[in-house]
Design an enzyme around this catalytic site. Structure first.
Site, PDB file in Angstrom:
ATOM      1  CD  GLU A 296      -3.044  -0.974   0.220  1.00 50.85           C
ATOM      2  OE1 GLU A 296      -3.065   0.069  -0.480  1.00 50.85           O
ATOM      3  OE2 GLU A 296      -3.868  -1.889   0.095  1.00 50.85           O
ATOM      4  CB  CYS A 330      -1.815   7.048   1.036  1.00 49.27           C
ATOM      5  SG  CYS A 330      -3.128   6.069   1.786  1.00 49.27           S
TER       6      CYS A 330
END
Length: 539
Positions: A296, A330
């Site tokens: 990720e 993010c």
């Protein structure tokens, strides 16, 4: 004169005593925030001035002692002793041994243990949320929200513990059964980042545990107190159920411990959350041993506003997506693409909204905008603003470090850059958004896909035709494709992750559980004949 001599000798003795290592240590310890009555709630989480950062059924740590600092005031909170290579070896062995116990527990019973973990987290939700505000720097509402996200994924995992299953297929051979069997992998390693130190571990551990795996966690080096506090909560549940504590092991440390995890064949899956450059290195190390990894990584996310968009919704969404968490998600919007007909209105209203953000101590309930997590983040912010100006951008608002204690910077809007400017194609983990003007929605969709990352994206429009183009094969190439909502703020029910340089991993909901298990295709002959597939004769 004799009296003066006595005072002189006493003064020398006092000087020697107050400069001794023991007293210097005492003064240093007493200056920690955890010893300030204002932060006494930290001790309710089992934290102290000095904490062990290693757990595998027992607490320890013989590595370097590190100090955790509050980004809102740069004051030391408490100390944590990290893992040494020897500590790591003890922890991985204990996690492997614990798996022999945990894998034999039926999945629904594993779900019950995880449910109890959720109840324990509920009891400590406020304190953990405050710890996130103190150590990470995110506002209290987001800190508590992140703990709630862990609780939510636990609720999801508990139900999943009675539902994950393989298929039974029709066999072409008489008296044969063709089926899938899913089994746990073994030890799942999790390396998590500073910005979501609770939720990301929650996504991984909740699903991995009900699937029958044990966990070995390395939290971010700058948020060790969160890692220790969460592990203490989970350990209390395991202990109450007479289960090995090493089912949820912890090895706080730096890159040395991360490297050990990446290269260790005893870790059957390594989940890594962090930057794309570091994730790339981790994936190569794991791939070298033919291991499994789940990445990720970064996101250079675009929020596209078409001419028919609801501008009020756009401004409210962009404010959170661009400035929320001080730009350190993010999923933060890095590129704001505005149709030329609404460009000036949206920029003007967003600049005004930025000016109304309540900046302050993340622990205060009414604060909406807190600090950057570290000086490194501040430096990256300043570099990005400078490069944007050099490449022809105009700072519509922000662009400076705030004159106050802590790592505070002004949320920044940059206009006037082309869609392919080098700085626009570079992810900067800071509250800087680049506004890009377009005339046709088709070109904005193309620009959305031209960056290396592919995490999340959003389109604001009322046109159904455009919506279905956007979510279709020639629309957004991201793992998360939104309509009329921000790029950030994903729910746990869907799989979370992205494409391209974001890493391709999927965590949380949907069928992400499959990444934590191994699948076997099983053929069982229930008869006395041995027919071969495809009608092959070998007699």
């Amino acid at each position: 004169m004799a009296t003066f001599g006595i005072f002189s000798r006493a003064s020398k003795i006092l000087t020697l005593r107050t400069s001794s290592p023991v007293l210097r240590l005492h003064r240093a310890m007493s200056s920690l925030l955890i010893d300030n009555p204002k932060y006494s709630w930290l001790k309710d989480l089992g934290l102290s001035s000095s904490n062990n950062g290693v757990y595998y059924g027992k607490w320890g740590g013989s590595g370097q002692e590190t100090t955790s600092y509050c980004p809102a005031n740069k004051q030391p909170i408490a100390k944590v002793t990290q893992a040494s290579p020897a500590d790591y070896e003890e922890a991985i062995q204990a996690a492997k041994e614990a798996w022999n116990v945990w894998a034999d527990v039926p999945a629904p019973q594993r779900g019950e243990i995880v449910r109890q973990m959720g109840e324990a987290l509920r009891k400590h939700k406020n304190a953990l949320g405050k710890l996130e505000a103190l150590e990470v720097g995110k506002i209290l509402a987001e800190g508590e929200g992140e703990v709630q996200e862990y609780i939510d994924i636990i609720d999801y995992a508990v139900g999943l513990s009675r539902m994950f299953a393989g298929h039974v297929f029709p066999s072409e051979r008489p008296g044969h059964l063709l089926m899938e069997q899913w089994n746990p992998l073994g030890v799942v390693g999790a390396i998590t980042a500073f910005n979501f130190p609770v939720a990301v571990y929650g996504w991984n551990s909740s699903i991995a545990l009900i699937c029958g795996n044990t966990m070995l966690w390395k939290g971010a080096p700058t948020t060790p107190l969160v890692s220790v506090a969460v592990t203490k909560i989970l350990a209390s549940v395991l202990e109450a159920n007479n289960l090995p504590g090493a089912i949820c092991s912890l090895v706080q440390g730096g890159a040395d411990i991360g490297t050990l995890m990446a290269e260790d064949t005893r870790i059957n899956l390594l989940s890594f959350t962090g930057s794309t450059p570091v994730g790339h290195k981790v994936s190569l190390m794991v791939q070298e041993r033919f291991g499994k990894f789940l990445l990720e990584l970064g996101g250079n996310n675009a929020l596209i506003v078409n001419e028919d968009a609801d501008i009020e919704m756009v401004v409210r969404s962009a404010l959170f997506a661009c400035a929320g968490t001080a730009g350190q998600r993010c999923t933060t919007t890095r590129r704001l693409m505005l149709h030329e007909k609404v460009h000036d209105e949206v920029v003007g209203r967003l600049v005004k909204a930025y000016g109304q953000l309540r900046v302050g101590d993340p622990l205060e309930a009414d604060t909406l905008y807190g600090p950057m997590h570290s000086q490194q983040g501040v430096d990256q912010y300043l570099k990005a603003v400078s490069e944007a100006k050099e490449q022809g951008g105009t700072v519509a608002c922000g662009g400076k470090v705030m004159d106050r204690p802590g790592h505070f910077v002004e949320p920044t809007i940059v206009t006037g850059l082309p869609h392919d400017a080098p700085i626009v194609h570079k992810e900067t983990f800071a509250p800087v958004v680049y506004v890009i003007k377009f005339s046709k929605l088709e070109e904005a969709m193309k620009w959305n896909n031209e960056v290396k990352q592919g995490l999340t994206s959003s389109l604001f429009t009322k046109d159904l035709t455009n919506i279905f183009k956007w979510i279709g094969p020639k629309g957004s190439d991201c793992g998360i494709v939104n309509v009329n909502i921000p790029t950030s703020g994903a729910e746990i029910g869907g799989a979370f992750g992205g494409e391209k340089h974001t890493g391709g991993g999927r965590e949380s909901g949907s069928d992400a559980w499959k990444q934590y298990m191994r699948r076997s295709t099983c053929t069982i002959n229930c008869g006395k004949e041995l027919p071969l597939a495809q009608g092959i004769k070998f007699e």
